[in-house]
Design an enzyme around this catalytic site. Structure first.
Site, short mmCIF file in Angstrom:
data_model
loop_
_atom_site.label_atom_id
_atom_site.label_comp_id
_atom_site.label_asym_id
_atom_site.label_seq_id
_atom_site.Cartn_x
_atom_site.Cartn_y
_atom_site.Cartn_z
CB VAL A 205 -27.88 44.15 -51.16
CG1 VAL A 205 -26.56 44.32 -50.39
CG2 VAL A 205 -28.07 42.69 -51.57
CG HIS A 206 -30.45 48.62 -47.10
ND1 HIS A 206 -31.24 47.55 -46.81
CD2 HIS A 206 -30.40 49.37 -45.98
CE1 HIS A 206 -31.68 47.65 -45.56
NE2 HIS A 206 -31.18 48.74 -45.03
NE ARG A 207 -29.55 45.74 -42.21
CZ ARG A 207 -30.24 46.49 -41.38
NH1 ARG A 207 -29.66 47.50 -40.77
NH2 ARG A 207 -31.49 46.24 -41.16
NE ARG A 238 -26.01 52.45 -46.92
CZ ARG A 238 -25.05 53.04 -46.21
NH1 ARG A 238 -23.80 52.93 -46.57
NH2 ARG A 238 -25.35 53.73 -45.14
#
Ligand code: UD1
Length: 369
Positions: A205-207, A238
């Site tokens: 998950v990074h968006r 992030r």
């Protein structure tokens, strides 16, 4: 022919690998400029060493910042580099802030720009990547599209004449690395507490849309924790930073947190997994190419071909909160039907080198060079 590649973020390094190989094989001069958008070894250095990419000749060292600061920083820093190099092509990749800055810096100096992975659209204007793609496509002189769908998007925006279907260079690298991983029977390196010989899921998950809204991030962490299989969460910096900021605990329930993996390790982890849960465009496609079902934590995808046959499933926001539906989707078995090959034949990078050389020749013949 002299090509100058502008790269800066992890997915661009994966695409750069086959392109650098093809350009060098064809005897072209290739200058690699790293913007420094990604600077952690896990997100940058390991890709150069692991994929055999020559070290960048220029490193701009821009680092993190708001979109404007990061994009503007790259833009300003590229000016003297482009002025000194005067390449036949500036080649930009994908949809990051480094992509847009590279394209704008080049057109401002009237240098021809080619955009690799042109024509992808999510039609979600809240995504920073969508602005980057659209603006880059409209600035570039040559649009190298990975799929027929991307060609249709470009035509719909009046860009057909500048567009060429070359296929997806990620297929080149993914299949090559898959073969190597299988030949050496590489055992995946997984976060502590996950056994590689038992069923598990790989998650990333990074968006910004998922990490930056505290409620959505908490809902995602809850949903991952409730999955019925162990989850190897390969955490982008992030994600870790936002989880800390918002007080969201990631390592609980089914979830074991690990670091992002070098490319061959990632391929091994996906090959060993029962499925993938992600918001990454690249990983959706890698799961598809490697024959593992993927669940995408977004309401839309730029790679709709992966949805055919049930290989990829989109999980938009509201469904995340219904645990039963979510669990059944993420832990579903692989579909039976074989995957088609909408992303090309694994020889896209050679075509990229060829198309760049052909277009340069045409430019020279018409005296516009
Ligand atoms: C960028 C791209 C995204 C791509 C992703 C791949 C944009 C707008 N987004 O997102 O399209 O899918 O790369 O990973 O260009 N950070 C570190 N170390 C690093 C890099 C980043 O700690 O080496 C942290 C910083 O806190 C930074 C944050 O991650 O502020 C976001 O990094 P950034 O490069 O701005 O965007 P990504 O989320 O990586």
């Amino acid at each position: 022919m002299k090509v100058l590649s502008v790269v800066g973020a992890r997915p661009q390094l994966v695409k750069l690998a086959p392109v650098a190989g093809a350009l060098s094989q064809a005897g072209h001069r290739h200058v690699i400029v790293h913007t420094g958008q990604h600077y952690d070894a896990d997100l940058s250095d390991v890709f150069f060493t692991g994929l055999g990419i020559p070290a960048p000749e220029v490193h701009l060292g821009i680092g993190s910042g708001s979109h404007g600061v990061q994009t503007g920083g790259v833009l300003a820093a590229l000016d003297p580099v482009l002025a000194a190099e005067r390449p036949d092509w500036v080649l930009v990749y994908g949809d990051t802030n480094s992509t847009l800055a590279g394209a704008v810096a080049a057109v401002k100096q009237q240098l021809p720009v080619a955009h690799l992975e042109a024509g992808l659209r999510s039609f979600n204007r809240r995504m920073p990547e969508e602005h980057n793609r659209v603006l880059t496509d409209h600035a570039a002189d040559l649009l190298l599209a990975p799929t027929a769908e991307a060609m249709r998007h470009l035509a719909a925006e009046g860009l057909a004449e500048r567009s060429v279907l070359v296929g997806d260079v990620m297929v080149d690298v993914c299949l090559r690395v898959r073969d190597a991983v299988q030949a050496e029977r590489r055992v995946p390196t997984l976060p502590e507490g996950i056994a590689p010989d038992r069923p598990y899921l790989v998650a990333t998950v990074h968006r910004a849309e998922n990490t930056d809204d505290p409620k959505r991030l908490a809902a995602l962490a809850d949903a991952l924790a409730a999955l019925p299989l162990p989850v190897a969460l390969l955490a982008h910096p992030r994600l870790l930073a936002r989880a800390r900021e918002h007080g969201v605990e990631l390592a609980r329930g089914a979830v074991r947190v690990g670091r992002p993996l070098p490319y061959a390790e990632l391929v091994a982890a996906v090959l060993g997994a029962a499925g993938v849960v992600t918001d990454s465009g690249g990983l959706q496609k890698e799961a598809y190419l490697l024959g593992r079902p993927c669940t995408t934590l977004r309401p839309e995808t730029e790679w709709p071909e992966t949805l055919a046959g049930g290989w990829n499933a989109l999980v938009p926001d509201p469904q995340l909160l219904t645990a039963a539906a979510w669990t059944a989707t993420a832990a579903r078995p692989a579909p039976r039907q074989p995957t088609a090959a909408p992303y090309g034949d694994g020889r896209a990078a050679g075509r990229v080198a060829q198309v760049l050389a052909e277009h340069l020749r045409r430019r020279e013949l018409s005296g516009t060079s």
